[in-house]
Design an enzyme around this catalytic site. Structure first.
Site, short mmCIF file in Angstrom:
data_model
loop_
_atom_site.label_atom_id
_atom_site.label_comp_id
_atom_site.label_asym_id
_atom_site.label_seq_id
_atom_site.Cartn_x
_atom_site.Cartn_y
_atom_site.Cartn_z
CE LYS A 144 -0.16 0.04 4.85
NZ LYS A 144 -0.77 -0.41 6.25
NE ARG B 194 -4.80 0.56 12.05
CZ ARG B 194 -3.58 0.82 11.40
NH1 ARG B 194 -3.30 1.39 10.97
NH2 ARG B 194 -3.30 -0.52 10.82
#
Ligand SMILES: *Cc1c(COP(=O)(O)O)cnc(C)c1O
Length: 365
Positions: A39, A134
């Site tokens: 990514k 997260r």
């Protein structure tokens, strides 16, 4: 691809391959396998091809459009989505990815239903949150319940293992304590489902240092690596001496080069972004104006000039201003300046259409 167009980001595919091979070898010595994360370069096809040749268990990204791009270029390695999926994208996720990270029982059930509809088996890695705040189950019990449900009831899902993410939101450092927490969770899941898990995934690049210094607990057998392969280093003191830091080169063209005062002239207010600037009066200095800016790379502090004596002073959307007083005989309008990039700027540079992406191999042809 046009080598004469700027700004330009070059990927040295040979150096990238050496980074990945060196990391793979060291991880292998600790019985740790790698999921290659792409990514950071927006699944740049030529870069992905290097990852695809490494024999990693999976290639991974956080976005469906990048999975699509990889499918379109015939990647051989299985694909994993490493952002927990949106319910609204599940049909794409199941169609494009072989596996995904998961942290919610409802989404697990919906993924199973979608996989059934598409006649597929979809792998899942259940995430535990060990303090970074997260993604991930907060309660180990809930995760174990979900694991048992996947194993026993959700027939179109395959439980690949458990994983943790650290140092992303909460800046929590991977250490013996949280890695041992992950290991014991893996053991509990294995007892509950009565078989061994394929992956106990101990995080991202910031966990690599534990492999390198031999402190990774034995049960952790996988890392999901992006940054450290791409730019050769990671936060929290992971600065290996066997990786290249200059896989990527940003090149920008000088569109103006002349002597100017170093302190702005007139009433100081705020810059184009509403920020108050800080300027040091160093008298008249030679400055080079470059046709590349925040729109391309984000924060100019994430760039490092390769030529000694070049100093970045600041930037606006489409311009970067450099002090070149120390090297003023060597720089003129039309010249190309080179910069090292870090992970933050790499993400930006590969996600904007204004930057020409070129590879080193192709340059040699
Ligand atoms: C981005 C990401 C990674 C890879 O992170 P790096 O710091 O680039 O190694 C691994 N796992 C998850 C869940 C991610 O989102």
């Amino acid at each position: 691809m046009n080598r004469d167009r700027f700004p330009q980001l070059e990927a040295d595919l040979g150096k990238l391959k050496e980074n990945l091979a060196a990391l793979q070898e060291r991880c292998k010595d600790s019985f740790v396998g790698i999921i290659g994360v792409v990514k950071g370069v927006n699944a740049w096809p030529e870069v992905v091809r290097v990852y695809d040749g490494m024999g990693f268990s999976y290639l991974a990204t956080s976005r469906v459009d990048q999975l699509k791009k990889m499918r379109g270029t015939g990647v051989q390695t299985p694909l994993m989505l490493i952002r927990v999926p949106m319910r609204s994208e599940l049909s794409d996720v199941v169609a494009l990815a072989d596996a995904s990270l998961q942290s919610d029982p409802e989404i697990l059930r919906a993924t199973d239903a979608e996989a059934k509809r598409q006649g597929k088996t979809h792998g899942v890695l259940l995430m535990i949150d060990l303090g970074d705040l997260r993604e991930g189950f907060w309660s180990a019990e809930e995760l174990i319940d979900a694991a048992v449900e996947v194993e026993k009831k959700l027939k179109n899902l395959h439980l690949l293992g458990v994983g943790v993410n650290l140092s992303c939101y909460g800046s929590i450092r991977p250490d013996k304590r949280n890695m041992q927490g992950l290991s014991s969770l893996a053991l509990e899941v294995e007892q509950a489902i009565g078989r061994e898990l394929r992956f106990v995934s101990g995080g991202a690049s910031t966990s690599t240092y534990m492999v390198l210094d031999g402190t990774m607990p034995g049960r952790v057998n996988n890392l999901r690596l992006g940054e450290i392969g791409l730019v050769g280093r990671a936060n929290y003191g992971c600065d290996p001496d066997f990786t290249h830091r200059d896989v990527f080169t940003l090149r920008a063209e000088v569109v103006e080069c002349r002597d100017k005062p170093s302190f702005p002239v007139g009433q100081l207010t705020v810059d184009a972004f509403g920020h108050v600037g800080h300027y040091e009066d160093r008298g008249i200095r030679r400055r080079a104006l470059l046709a590349v800016g925040k729109v391309d790379y984000g924060d100019w502090a994430d760039l490092r000039p390769r030529m000694e004596g070049v100093e970045i002073l600041g930037a606006s959307s489409d311009h970067t201003i450099c002090d070149v007083e120390a090297v003023k005989d060597r720089i003129k309008v039309g010249d190309i300046l080179e910069f090292d990039v870090n992970y933050g700027s790499l993400v930006n540079l590969t996600n904007t259409p204004g930057v020409e992406l070129v590879t080193k191999e192709e340059k040699a042809q």
